[in-house]
Design a protein around this motif. Structure first.
Motif, PDB file in Angstrom:
ATOM      1  N   PHE A  94       8.053   2.926 -12.926  1.00 29.08           N
ATOM      2  CA  PHE A  94       7.380   1.652 -12.702  1.00 29.08           C
ATOM      3  C   PHE A  94       7.763   0.550 -13.666  1.00 29.08           C
ATOM      4  N   GLY A 105      -4.069 -18.118  -5.320  1.00 27.12           N
ATOM      5  CA  GLY A 105      -3.848 -18.976  -4.165  1.00 27.12           C
ATOM      6  C   GLY A 105      -5.116 -19.652  -3.648  1.00 27.12           C
ATOM      7  N   ASP A 131       9.805   5.238 -16.280  1.00 28.45           N
ATOM      8  CA  ASP A 131      11.004   5.222 -15.453  1.00 28.45           C
ATOM      9  C   ASP A 131      10.681   4.708 -14.066  1.00 28.45           C
ATOM     10  N   ARG A 157      -0.876   3.649  -9.160  1.00 35.43           N
ATOM     11  CA  ARG A 157      -0.678   2.667  -8.093  1.00 35.43           C
ATOM     12  C   ARG A 157      -1.986   1.970  -7.751  1.00 35.43           C
ATOM     13  N   ILE A 181      15.266   7.025  -7.998  1.00 34.12           N
ATOM     14  CA  ILE A 181      14.321   6.018  -8.482  1.00 34.12           C
ATOM     15  C   ILE A 181      15.043   4.794  -9.015  1.00 34.12           C
ATOM     16  N   ARG A 235       1.895 -22.799   2.243  1.00 27.05           N
ATOM     17  CA  ARG A 235       2.984 -22.152   1.519  1.00 27.05           C
ATOM     18  C   ARG A 235       2.482 -20.966   0.716  1.00 27.05           C
ATOM     19  N   HIS A 236       1.226 -21.003   0.331  1.00 23.61           N
ATOM     20  CA  HIS A 236       0.681 -19.876  -0.430  1.00 23.61           C
ATOM     21  C   HIS A 236       0.649 -18.621   0.430  1.00 23.61           C
ATOM     22  N   ILE A 263       0.757   9.284 -10.025  1.00 22.36           N
ATOM     23  CA  ILE A 263       1.258   8.164  -9.226  1.00 22.36           C
ATOM     24  C   ILE A 263       0.136   7.482  -8.456  1.00 22.36           C
ATOM     25  N   LEU A 312       5.981 -11.739  -0.039  1.00 22.72           N
ATOM     26  CA  LEU A 312       5.802 -10.771  -1.117  1.00 22.72           C
ATOM     27  C   LEU A 312       5.422  -9.423  -0.528  1.00 22.72           C
ATOM     28  N   HIS A 344       1.970 -23.076  -8.793  1.00 24.92           N
ATOM     29  CA  HIS A 344       3.010 -22.114  -8.450  1.00 24.92           C
ATOM     30  C   HIS A 344       3.511 -21.416  -9.710  1.00 24.92           C
ATOM     31  N   ARG A 359      14.594   1.178  -7.306  1.00 23.90           N
ATOM     32  CA  ARG A 359      13.960   0.111  -8.080  1.00 23.90           C
ATOM     33  C   ARG A 359      14.875  -1.093  -8.177  1.00 23.90           C
ATOM     34  N   ASP A 388       5.956   8.649  -1.268  1.00 22.04           N
ATOM     35  CA  ASP A 388       4.802   8.916  -2.115  1.00 22.04           C
ATOM     36  C   ASP A 388       4.803   7.994  -3.317  1.00 22.04           C
ATOM     37  N   ALA A 389       5.980   7.805  -3.878  1.00 21.88           N
ATOM     38  CA  ALA A 389       6.050   7.065  -5.135  1.00 21.88           C
ATOM     39  C   ALA A 389       5.886   5.567  -4.938  1.00 21.88           C
ATOM     40  N   PHE A 390       6.357   5.056  -3.857  1.00 24.68           N
ATOM     41  CA  PHE A 390       6.375   3.602  -3.733  1.00 24.68           C
ATOM     42  C   PHE A 390       5.590   3.066  -2.549  1.00 24.68           C
ATOM     43  N   GLY A 391       4.837   3.942  -1.927  1.00 21.83           N
ATOM     44  CA  GLY A 391       4.031   3.462  -0.816  1.00 21.83           C
ATOM     45  C   GLY A 391       4.876   3.363   0.437  1.00 21.83           C
TER      46      GLY A 391
END
Lengths: 224, 224
Positions: B147, B178, B145, B105, A101, A211-212, B101, A219, B212, A105, A145-148
């Motif tokens: 997140f 946006g 831890d 999430r 983790i 730009r948005h 989780i 992201l 922004h 991260r 599982d934890a972070f998609g």
DNA sequence: GGTCGACTCAGGGTCGACCCTCATGGCCGG
DNA sequence: CCGGCCATGAGGGTCGACCCTGAGTCGACC
């Protein structure tokens, strides 16, 4: 990056034997441009050489005592000469959840244990260089599982990303971070008009209109 | 929200006995404005009442069979009459990592088990209403831890956020996402000129200079 | 030698973002 | 009853974002 070229690699591990082993196993398939045995040397080496991939030991002397995480934080947002981000593959004896983790991260794109075979390691290095996420099977389920699910998306990114030229990618990164045209121009030593041209190309190629949307896109693909 | 007022609460659990117990334990300290026993009823109730806090059972019949997560996704981005986001506190018999989780999430601000005492539950509800993150001790370490520490930052937000009027907060949320002025105007049934006025006020009060920076600010405080 | 793509830049135009000033009406507290 | 805050909105202005057309250089490839 594509599989025909040899990925440029920096090797970070405090055990000389491990570094030697990796060099032997990977041999000519990669271009090892730097090695380091502690946090400070690692940051210096990565900053100087900007490799495609950093093979990073999780437990490492130096820094603030947090091992590989310190290296990751010391190398934030570096890019290769081709404009791609420098990617990190964690290499560890441990498969403890906490270690995994922390290093994920902090920005690592993969995690494998030192019991991996030479051929599997090479595959992992190449996939990370191409932008994929790589985890040994018993970690994959846990991490995803934890972070998609990240892995699936990343593959398709580079298809679209590959259609951008090197210069366009540099401009895109700055624009997505909220830079103004004027600021991008100063940063890259080109005129505002040239920045406009590049931005137009990027937006057209990615089928975006502002730009948005670019920021949202970047992201979403975790390119920032 | 402050502790003097009674938080408006919606109660979501398929067990009548649990709802009854919660009502009894929390008593007059909260204002229970809705109850539901399945996913569809929960979404309808929350949408209609826009409470400060939703007490949400993780295992719930209806929807796509994913329990509380379906409710969270069905209620994305709702705000209270005061412009604060509707916040969710998960209430479960399970403390399995997977359950925690998934619901975090999906956007829950806290997670407590049904073994919690009445007074502790009331404290938890109030803290969530104030924007804090709340977890039973044995989950806190794990979640933070994984997140990152969220709790600390949130407290200071509302100081600056409180200086904005209700309308300004609504406008700010859309701009940070946006939206263009024209789109905000249509969404809120006001003229573009009024949107401009509100945006100017928001930027001035938060000492920012562009949308922004607003986006970055909101992102940093996890208001999106 | 010619073509093609990447990179560079200019001119000129539309439109959105943001600012300042000013004005109205409602609501609240002194 | 009046001063103040809020929500609403208009007029008018500056500047940045984005588009189109056109154009010069350079290196790669045929």
């Amino acid at each position: 990056m594509n599989t025909a070229t040899r990925p440029r690699l920096v090797l970070v591990d405090d055990h000389t034997m491990v570094r030697s082993g990796v060099r032997t196993e990977l041999g000519d398939a990669v271009d090892i441009v730097g090695e380091a045995g502690d946090v400070e040397a690692a940051i210096a080496s990565v900053t100087a050489t900007r490799p495609d991939v950093v093979l990073l030991d999780v437990h490492l002397p130096g820094g603030d005592g947090r091992g590989g995480v310190d290296v990751l934080e010391g190398c934030r947002s570096l890019t290769t000469a081709a404009g791609a981000p420098v990617r990190f593959l964690a290499l560890s004896v441990s498969d403890a959840a906490d270690d995994v983790i922390a290093v994920i991260r902090a920005g690592a794109r993969g995690y494998v244990t030192k019991s991996i075979s030479g051929t599997d390691l090479l595959t992992a290095v190449r996939r990370v260089a191409d932008g994929d996420a790589v985890f040994s099977p018993r970690l994959a389920g846990f991490v995803l599982d934890a972070f998609g699910a990240v892995a699936g998306e990343v593959a398709e990114v580079d298809e679209e990303l590959d259609r951008l030229s090197v210069r366009e990618r540099e401009v895109m990164r700055l624009i997505a971070r909220g830079y103004q045209y004027r600021e991008v121009a100063k940063e890259l030593f080109i005129s505002v008009k040239t920045v406009e041209t590049h931005v137009s190309s990027v937006l057209r190629k990615l089928q975006l209109s502002s730009r948005h949307e670019l920021t949202a896109w970047a992201l979403h693909r975790r390119l920032l």
